[in-house]
Design an enzyme around this catalytic site. Sequence first.
Site, mmCIF file in Angstrom:
data_model
loop_
_atom_site.group_PDB
_atom_site.id
_atom_site.type_symbol
_atom_site.label_atom_id
_atom_site.label_comp_id
_atom_site.label_asym_id
_atom_site.label_seq_id
_atom_site.Cartn_x
_atom_site.Cartn_y
_atom_site.Cartn_z
ATOM 1 N N SER A 145 -10.208 -18.299 0.410
ATOM 2 C CA SER A 145 -10.197 -17.422 1.583
ATOM 3 C C SER A 145 -10.554 -18.242 2.797
ATOM 4 O O SER A 145 -11.276 -19.238 2.687
ATOM 5 C CB SER A 145 -11.241 -16.308 1.416
ATOM 6 O OG SER A 145 -11.407 -15.611 2.640
ATOM 7 N N TYR A 158 -19.725 -14.075 -0.412
ATOM 8 C CA TYR A 158 -18.266 -14.272 -0.458
ATOM 9 C C TYR A 158 -17.901 -15.664 0.047
ATOM 10 O O TYR A 158 -17.115 -16.380 -0.580
ATOM 11 C CB TYR A 158 -17.591 -13.188 0.387
ATOM 12 C CG TYR A 158 -16.086 -13.166 0.279
ATOM 13 C CD1 TYR A 158 -15.452 -12.718 -0.874
ATOM 14 C CD2 TYR A 158 -15.287 -13.582 1.338
ATOM 15 C CE1 TYR A 158 -14.063 -12.684 -0.969
ATOM 16 C CE2 TYR A 158 -13.904 -13.545 1.255
ATOM 17 C CZ TYR A 158 -13.294 -13.100 0.097
ATOM 18 O OH TYR A 158 -11.924 -13.075 0.015
#
Length: 264
Positions: A145, A158
């Site tokens: 990501s 995350y």
Amino acid sequence: MVPGRFDGKTLLVTGGAGDIGRTVARRCADEGARIAIVDLDEPKMAAVVEELRAAGHEAEGYRCDVTDSEQVATAVAAAVTRFGRIDFCFNNAGYQGLFVPTPEYPEDDFRKVMEINVVGVFNVLVAVARHMRDAGGGAIVNTASYAGVIGPPNMLAYAASKFAVLGLTKTAARDLAPHGIRVNAVSPALIGPGFMWTRQTELQAAAGSQYFDADPRVVERQMIDSVPMRRLGSLEEVASSVAMLLSDDASYVTGVNLEVTGGQ
Ligand code: NAD
């Protein structure tokens, strides 16, 4: 779209019931691939498999929790039995975690994010690498990501998990190159519309930080205005990047993180 590019090949997609996974599955199927969907969410997975079959594609679903290495080994073995071999893997199942400032970030969610996004990606990578090594090669794309490039506010777990995915990608690329296996990553950023986009703008707005407004619609604008292309990327644009990395068009590309970001 490159019709016929994946004729006779099999792609295994984890998180294949979700937005990005099913879009990549459909794209590669439309280019000729047979599809093994792996996901925890059985009803959503069944719907994706049905949709692929209705479009004339060969597809099978395997319910599997990627955090459990035994379940992963069983799912990979079942897909190999069904399709003969796995040529490509899109190692993509993931969880975004909470949006909480660092001092308040809860340990249990940090562990949950690491378990799914790091241990899960590791389990799939290892199981698929064993098969591809024995079968004589393949290509793997891990979903990282842009959060794992910049470290956005309120996304401690995350961001850490996606930085880890890049580490897994780099080392696996070196270890697996002698076996004819390429390993790359994609790092999407502003992708939507969809669940992740809506969730991240709402939760960033609610998290209360100096970086984002309290109104999710303003947060959307703030984020979109921060990229040169000034628009969201589509799920199809992520799928194009993944398909390119899996294909022979990327035959000399390994260990790379392709940022699908609109230019940050
Ligand atoms: P999604 O929530 O639509 O899909 C995720 C899928 O993973 C779901 O189908 C879910 O059931 C599955 N999953 C979760 N935990 C699992 C487990 N333990 N075992 C098996 N399956 C599991 O989200 P998405 O947007 O399609 O995200 C896919 C990947 O892309 C994730 O790794 C995410 O972190 C990454 N990503 C998404 C965006 C975005 O904007 N959508 C941006 C960057 C990265």
